[in-house]
Design an enzyme around this catalytic site. Structure first.
Site, PDB file in Angstrom:
ATOM      1  N   SER A  44     -10.123  -0.009   6.980  1.00  0.00           N
ATOM      2  CA  SER A  44      -9.758   0.027   5.693  1.00  0.00           C
ATOM      3  C   SER A  44      -8.993  -1.239   4.866  1.00  0.00           C
ATOM      4  O   SER A  44      -8.869  -1.113   3.873  1.00  0.00           O
ATOM      5  CB  SER A  44      -8.885   0.831   5.791  1.00  0.00           C
ATOM      6  OG  SER A  44      -9.496   2.209   6.065  1.00  0.00           O
ATOM      7  N   SER A  98      -9.375   2.444   2.898  1.00  0.00           N
ATOM      8  CA  SER A  98      -8.056   3.012   2.162  1.00  0.00           C
ATOM      9  C   SER A  98      -7.643   1.894   0.748  1.00  0.00           C
ATOM     10  O   SER A  98      -7.248   2.228   0.032  1.00  0.00           O
ATOM     11  CB  SER A  98      -7.758   4.081   3.067  1.00  0.00           C
ATOM     12  OG  SER A  98      -7.023   3.139   3.693  1.00  0.00           O
ATOM     13  N   LYS A 116       0.895  -1.288  -0.337  1.00  0.00           N
ATOM     14  CA  LYS A 116       0.027   0.013   0.338  1.00  0.00           C
ATOM     15  C   LYS A 116       0.766   1.294   0.709  1.00  0.00           C
ATOM     16  O   LYS A 116       1.638   1.203   0.809  1.00  0.00           O
ATOM     17  CB  LYS A 116      -1.167   0.385   1.172  1.00  0.00           C
ATOM     18  CG  LYS A 116      -1.886   0.777   1.155  1.00  0.00           C
ATOM     19  CD  LYS A 116      -3.040   1.098   2.214  1.00  0.00           C
ATOM     20  CE  LYS A 116      -4.015   1.968   2.498  1.00  0.00           C
ATOM     21  NZ  LYS A 116      -4.972   2.163   2.994  1.00  0.00           N
TER      22      LYS A 116
END
Length: 490
Positions: A177, A153, A77
């Protein structure tokens, strides 16, 4: 046939037996990215040259291939710092952060395990969002239907695994998330206990809530990855100095006698009928395996959403103050004074959602409002934590849906922040309490979109969470289903 339809253990065996090479795996990843990422938009930055060079070097030392993740490609990420590889946190503010000077602790652990970083994954800006539509670059899409969001996210992290671009990835979870996008994309995502995994090198959103965790296609792979990235870190003052079990040893498939709590609040109004049906079917499956379940109450969970947004926005206000245009990142041109440079850099660099949360957090922390909002939210957080501890006195795990509904269409909720925030209503209490939670596939909607089952455990008891998740997985085939973009063994 996609190589990434095999488990990590199977891929390791193939590497050990020299049926495939590390170069094969890396090339497979980039080939798949080239085929589908124009539609999925999971990656923001690729590490092509360095990854291929590392693969060639690892192929030369395969005789010593005893590292945990030797040669296995991974996506990271984009809020996890990677030395020499652009790290933007999904924000224009860091669009020019091309060459970070250090690796996050989890990246160091991946490097020690000889994993190969394929690239950096798309995300909502500074991890603020539930759909990936807040990425300041491009919105990632759900591989099951690209008209739908992948969640956020960590939307890019979940979408990349579901689409077969990488076999596993790292995400971060502040209020759901990892688990929410895992549910939307039909993969497995775990938020570890707060302090289980080092946050050093994670670009902070809300420091008391953020946790890095694994996203994979099955439970065994997830447990395998958590073993690698967990552990005490002196660089992180919130890192817990507790032993890291061999999580894969807990995957016995046996839940005989396990006591399951099902909060009535998690199946209340707002949860769609098809999600309720899938969760109830999962509970029936647990009964067949010898577990028992009872309805319980987490009475303060109704305050979790407002508590979370006050606390997380307050921490974001403090954490994002460092992005001022002075040392790195976006700097406004032609500013006449230093104050003007600060203001214009932040106005130009941050997106609307980030600005919204900074303003909310600054207000909650301001003189005259601190006691009424921030302090009160901290007190309610303690009550939420106590609710979990009380239930865990009598039960092994808590089970319910991961999200109230399956994934929604791109654009449906982006202009309605309150409705968007409510998508995390079932995951947020876990972060407030600091306990571990996992999302695993448990069914599909009438539109063919995945539905996630959330399993929550006691502090630092990921082993029991994995045991419950793995037992269900072994009796069902939801995790074996693939989207049309996901590839399947043939």
């Amino acid at each position: 046939m996609s190589l990434f339809d095999y488990t990590l253990r199977e891929l390791q065996e193939k590497l050990h037996n020299k049926e495939i090479s590390v170069t094969d795996l890396v090339e497979e990843s980039y080939k798949r990215i080239e085929e589908v990422d124009e539609e999925v938009q999971a990656f923001l930055t690729l590490n092509k040259e360095a990854a291929k060079k590392q693969a060639a070097e690892l192929d030369q030392e395969r005789g010593n291939a005893d590292a945990n993740l030797f040669g296995l490609p991974i996506g990271v990420k984009d809020n996890i710092v990677t030395k020499g590889l652009r790290t933007t946190a999904g924000s224009q503010f860091l669009s020019n952060f091309e060459d970070p000077l250090y690796d996050a602790t989890v990246v160091n652990k991946l490097n020690e395990a000889k994993a190969v970083t394929i690239g950096k994954l798309n995300m909502d800006e500074f991890a603020m969002g539930s759909s990936n539509e807040n990425s300041s670059y491009v919105a990632a899409r759900n591989p099951w239907n690209t008209d739908y969001v992948p969640g956020g996210s960590s939307g890019g992290s979940a979408a990349a695994v579901a689409a077969g671009e990488v076999p596993y990835s790292l995400g971060s979870d502040t209020g759901g998330s990892i688990r929410q996008p895992a549910a939307y994309c039909g993969v497995v995502g775990l938020k570890p206990t707060y302090g289980r995994v080092s946050r050093f090198g994670l670009i902070a959103f809300a420091s008391s809530l953020d946790q890095i965790g694994p996203i994979t296609r099955n439970v065994e792979d997830n447990a395998f990855l958590l073993e690698t990235i967990s552990g005490h870190d002196q660089m992180d003052s919130t890192s817990a100095d507790v032993d890291v079990p061999k999580y894969t040893d807990s995957l016995t498939g046996d839940v005989q006698g396990m006591k399951i709590a099902v909060p009535k609040e998690y199946l209340a109004e707002g949860v769609s009928p098809e999600v309720k049906e899938a969760v109830k079917a999962a509970l029936t499956q647990y009964e067949k395996m010898g577990a028992t379940w009872e309805e319980v109450s987490l009475p303060h969970s109704k305050y979790a959403l407002s508590t979370y947004y006050l606390l997380s926005s307050s921490e974001a206000s403090a954490n994002l103050a460092r992005f001022d245009g002075v040392r790195y990142g976006k700097r406004a041109e032609d500013a006449e004074t230093m104050l003007d440079m600060f203001m214009r850099s932040r106005a130009e660099g941050f997106g609307n959602e980030v600005k919204r949360r900074i303003m909310l957090g600054t207000f909650a922390l301001s003189s005259g409002y601190y006691d009424a909002y921030y302090k009160k939210a901290q007190q309610v957080r303690t009550l939420i934590k106590n609710d979990f501890e009380k239930v865990f006195e009598d039960y092994d795990v808590i089970i319910g849906p991961t999200t109230p509904t399956p994934a929604f269409k791109v654009g449906d909720k982006v202009d309605d922040p309150m409705t968007m925030y409510a998508n995390d209503i079932l995951t947020i209490p876990v972060n407030l309490a600091g306990v571990p939670g996992i999302s695993i596939p448990c069914g599909f909607s009438g539109d063919g979109l995945p539905i996630g089952l959330q399993i929550i455990g006691k502090h630092f008891d990921e082993a029991t969470v994995y045991r419950a998740a793995h037992a269900f997985e072994q009796k069902t085939d939801y995790h074996k289903q693939r989207p049309s973009l996901g590839g399947a063994r043939s």
